[in-house]
Write a protein that holds these residues in place. Structure first.
Motif, mmCIF file in Angstrom:
data_model
loop_
_atom_site.group_PDB
_atom_site.id
_atom_site.type_symbol
_atom_site.label_atom_id
_atom_site.label_comp_id
_atom_site.label_asym_id
_atom_site.label_seq_id
_atom_site.Cartn_x
_atom_site.Cartn_y
_atom_site.Cartn_z
ATOM 1 N N CYS A 122 0.848 -1.179 0.000
ATOM 2 C CA CYS A 122 0.000 0.000 0.000
ATOM 3 C C CYS A 122 0.886 1.233 0.000
ATOM 4 O O CYS A 122 1.794 1.355 0.825
ATOM 5 C CB CYS A 122 -0.906 0.013 1.221
ATOM 6 S SG CYS A 122 -2.036 1.415 1.257
ATOM 7 N N GLY A 123 0.640 2.118 -0.939
ATOM 8 C CA GLY A 123 1.395 3.359 -1.026
ATOM 9 C C GLY A 123 0.493 4.496 -1.442
ATOM 10 O O GLY A 123 -0.723 4.341 -1.537
ATOM 11 N N THR B 49 -5.686 -1.259 -7.168
ATOM 12 C CA THR B 49 -6.691 -0.206 -7.180
ATOM 13 C C THR B 49 -6.013 1.078 -6.719
ATOM 14 O O THR B 49 -5.005 1.033 -6.011
ATOM 15 C CB THR B 49 -7.873 -0.542 -6.251
ATOM 16 O OG1 THR B 49 -8.792 0.539 -6.284
ATOM 17 C CG2 THR B 49 -7.444 -0.762 -4.825
ATOM 18 N N PHE B 50 -6.541 2.198 -7.125
ATOM 19 C CA PHE B 50 -5.995 3.472 -6.673
ATOM 20 C C PHE B 50 -6.447 3.806 -5.259
ATOM 21 O O PHE B 50 -6.007 4.780 -4.679
ATOM 22 C CB PHE B 50 -6.381 4.596 -7.637
ATOM 23 C CG PHE B 50 -5.673 4.482 -8.959
ATOM 24 C CD1 PHE B 50 -4.300 4.634 -9.037
ATOM 25 C CD2 PHE B 50 -6.384 4.224 -10.115
ATOM 26 C CE1 PHE B 50 -3.631 4.522 -10.248
ATOM 27 C CE2 PHE B 50 -5.732 4.111 -11.331
ATOM 28 C CZ PHE B 50 -4.357 4.266 -11.396
ATOM 29 N N ALA B 51 -7.304 3.002 -4.688
ATOM 30 C CA ALA B 51 -7.847 3.257 -3.349
ATOM 31 C C ALA B 51 -6.906 2.728 -2.266
ATOM 32 O O ALA B 51 -6.106 1.828 -2.510
ATOM 33 C CB ALA B 51 -9.205 2.575 -3.210
ATOM 34 N N PRO B 52 -7.013 3.261 -1.053
ATOM 35 C CA PRO B 52 -6.249 2.718 0.075
ATOM 36 C C PRO B 52 -6.752 1.315 0.416
ATOM 37 O O PRO B 52 -7.845 0.909 -0.007
ATOM 38 C CB PRO B 52 -6.520 3.706 1.206
ATOM 39 C CG PRO B 52 -7.785 4.395 0.828
ATOM 40 C CD PRO B 52 -7.850 4.391 -0.674
ATOM 41 N N ILE B 53 -5.976 0.583 1.190
ATOM 42 C CA ILE B 53 -6.301 -0.819 1.476
ATOM 43 C C ILE B 53 -7.687 -0.982 2.094
ATOM 44 O O ILE B 53 -8.382 -1.951 1.801
ATOM 45 C CB ILE B 53 -5.222 -1.490 2.346
ATOM 46 C CG1 ILE B 53 -5.476 -3.004 2.398
ATOM 47 C CG2 ILE B 53 -5.130 -0.844 3.708
ATOM 48 C CD1 ILE B 53 -4.345 -3.796 2.965
ATOM 49 N N ARG C 61 -10.309 0.290 1.318
ATOM 50 C CA ARG C 61 -11.339 0.292 0.280
ATOM 51 C C ARG C 61 -11.073 -0.774 -0.783
ATOM 52 O O ARG C 61 -11.648 -0.734 -1.866
ATOM 53 C CB ARG C 61 -11.417 1.682 -0.348
ATOM 54 C CG ARG C 61 -11.941 2.682 0.684
ATOM 55 C CD ARG C 61 -12.244 4.043 0.164
ATOM 56 N NE ARG C 61 -12.910 4.066 -1.125
ATOM 57 C CZ ARG C 61 -12.692 4.992 -2.056
ATOM 58 N NH1 ARG C 61 -11.821 5.961 -1.827
ATOM 59 N NH2 ARG C 61 -13.324 4.958 -3.191
ATOM 60 N N PHE C 62 -10.196 -1.730 -0.473
ATOM 61 C CA PHE C 62 -9.871 -2.840 -1.377
ATOM 62 C C PHE C 62 -10.123 -4.130 -0.591
ATOM 63 O O PHE C 62 -9.218 -4.714 -0.004
ATOM 64 C CB PHE C 62 -8.415 -2.726 -1.800
ATOM 65 C CG PHE C 62 -7.976 -3.661 -2.894
ATOM 66 C CD1 PHE C 62 -8.823 -4.565 -3.507
ATOM 67 C CD2 PHE C 62 -6.665 -3.625 -3.327
ATOM 68 C CE1 PHE C 62 -8.395 -5.414 -4.511
ATOM 69 C CE2 PHE C 62 -6.215 -4.467 -4.330
ATOM 70 C CZ PHE C 62 -7.072 -5.358 -4.918
ATOM 71 N N PRO C 63 -11.388 -4.580 -0.517
ATOM 72 C CA PRO C 63 -11.753 -5.691 0.358
ATOM 73 C C PRO C 63 -10.929 -6.966 0.156
ATOM 74 O O PRO C 63 -10.599 -7.634 1.130
ATOM 75 C CB PRO C 63 -13.230 -5.942 0.027
ATOM 76 C CG PRO C 63 -13.716 -4.654 -0.534
ATOM 77 C CD PRO C 63 -12.543 -4.036 -1.235
ATOM 78 N N LEU C 64 -10.559 -7.295 -1.079
ATOM 79 C CA LEU C 64 -9.786 -8.511 -1.323
ATOM 80 C C LEU C 64 -8.410 -8.419 -0.672
ATOM 81 O O LEU C 64 -7.945 -9.362 -0.031
ATOM 82 C CB LEU C 64 -9.656 -8.753 -2.830
ATOM 83 C CG LEU C 64 -8.947 -10.024 -3.258
ATOM 84 C CD1 LEU C 64 -9.645 -11.255 -2.693
ATOM 85 C CD2 LEU C 64 -8.881 -10.102 -4.779
ATOM 86 N N ALA C 65 -7.756 -7.265 -0.793
ATOM 87 C CA ALA C 65 -6.447 -7.083 -0.177
ATOM 88 C C ALA C 65 -6.570 -7.056 1.347
ATOM 89 O O ALA C 65 -5.755 -7.652 2.049
ATOM 90 C CB ALA C 65 -5.792 -5.806 -0.683
ATOM 91 N N ALA C 66 -7.579 -6.363 1.855
ATOM 92 C CA ALA C 66 -7.781 -6.296 3.302
ATOM 93 C C ALA C 66 -8.043 -7.692 3.869
ATOM 94 O O ALA C 66 -7.528 -8.043 4.940
ATOM 95 C CB ALA C 66 -8.935 -5.356 3.632
ATOM 96 N N LEU C 67 -8.803 -8.505 3.158
ATOM 97 C CA LEU C 67 -9.070 -9.880 3.592
ATOM 98 C C LEU C 67 -7.781 -10.699 3.581
ATOM 99 O O LEU C 67 -7.521 -11.463 4.516
ATOM 100 C CB LEU C 67 -10.118 -10.528 2.687
ATOM 101 C CG LEU C 67 -10.445 -11.986 2.975
ATOM 102 C CD1 LEU C 67 -11.024 -12.134 4.377
ATOM 103 C CD2 LEU C 67 -11.413 -12.529 1.932
ATOM 104 N N ALA C 68 -6.977 -10.545 2.543
ATOM 105 C CA ALA C 68 -5.712 -11.280 2.461
ATOM 106 C C ALA C 68 -4.815 -10.935 3.645
ATOM 107 O O ALA C 68 -4.226 -11.825 4.268
ATOM 108 C CB ALA C 68 -5.002 -10.971 1.144
ATOM 109 N N VAL C 69 -4.718 -9.650 3.988
ATOM 110 C CA VAL C 69 -3.900 -9.235 5.128
ATOM 111 C C VAL C 69 -4.490 -9.796 6.424
ATOM 112 O O VAL C 69 -3.756 -10.291 7.281
ATOM 113 C CB VAL C 69 -3.762 -7.701 5.179
ATOM 114 C CG1 VAL C 69 -3.102 -7.249 6.476
ATOM 115 C CG2 VAL C 69 -2.960 -7.207 3.976
ATOM 116 N N ALA C 70 -5.798 -9.760 6.564
ATOM 117 C CA ALA C 70 -6.447 -10.301 7.763
ATOM 118 C C ALA C 70 -6.182 -11.800 7.910
ATOM 119 O O ALA C 70 -6.132 -12.316 9.025
ATOM 120 C CB ALA C 70 -7.951 -10.032 7.718
ATOM 121 N N GLN C 71 -5.982 -12.489 6.787
ATOM 122 C CA GLN C 71 -5.707 -13.921 6.804
ATOM 123 C C GLN C 71 -4.215 -14.232 6.946
ATOM 124 O O GLN C 71 -3.824 -15.392 6.913
ATOM 125 C CB GLN C 71 -6.259 -14.580 5.539
ATOM 126 C CG GLN C 71 -7.769 -14.528 5.433
ATOM 127 C CD GLN C 71 -8.434 -15.309 6.545
ATOM 128 O OE1 GLN C 71 -8.044 -16.419 6.870
ATOM 129 N NE2 GLN C 71 -9.447 -14.728 7.159
#
Length: 105
Positions: A8-9, A24-28, A30-40
């Protein structure tokens, strides 16, 4: 996927899954797939604190097979995810779900 990681940058969020990158140009948040991956437990490299963007842009890419490239520099150079994390952290990036031994946050 041993090389999966999220970055994330200021330019947005990138989910790297070996041969595939989704961004995506959005922060993490607002990117549910990335946020889920980090949560996992997928490693998360937050480069927002990095001030030397030129040095960051010159970092090698993460090798798809997890290996280190024998070439010390040059275009197309690739390194293992742990080596990449070492380099990014030296530039000021913060790491979550650190895959390196004894460094998990």
């Amino acid at each position: 996927m041993p090389n999966a990681h999220v970055i994330c940058g200021e330019g947005g969020t990138f989910l790297h899954l070996g041969w595939t990158t989704v961004s995506t140009f959005a922060p993490i948040k607002r990117f549910p797939l990335a946020a889920l991956a980090v949560a996992q437990g997928t490693p998360f490299i937050d480069i927002r604190p990095v001030t030397d963007v030129i040095a960051f842009a010159n970092l090698p890419r993460v090798a798809r097979d997890g290996s280190d490239d024998s070439e010390p520099s040059g275009p197309g150079r690739s390194v293992s995810l742990t080596t990449y994390i070492d380099m990014a952290e030296q530039l000021g990036a913060s790491i979550t779900n650190d895959p390196r031994p004894c460094r998990s946050t």
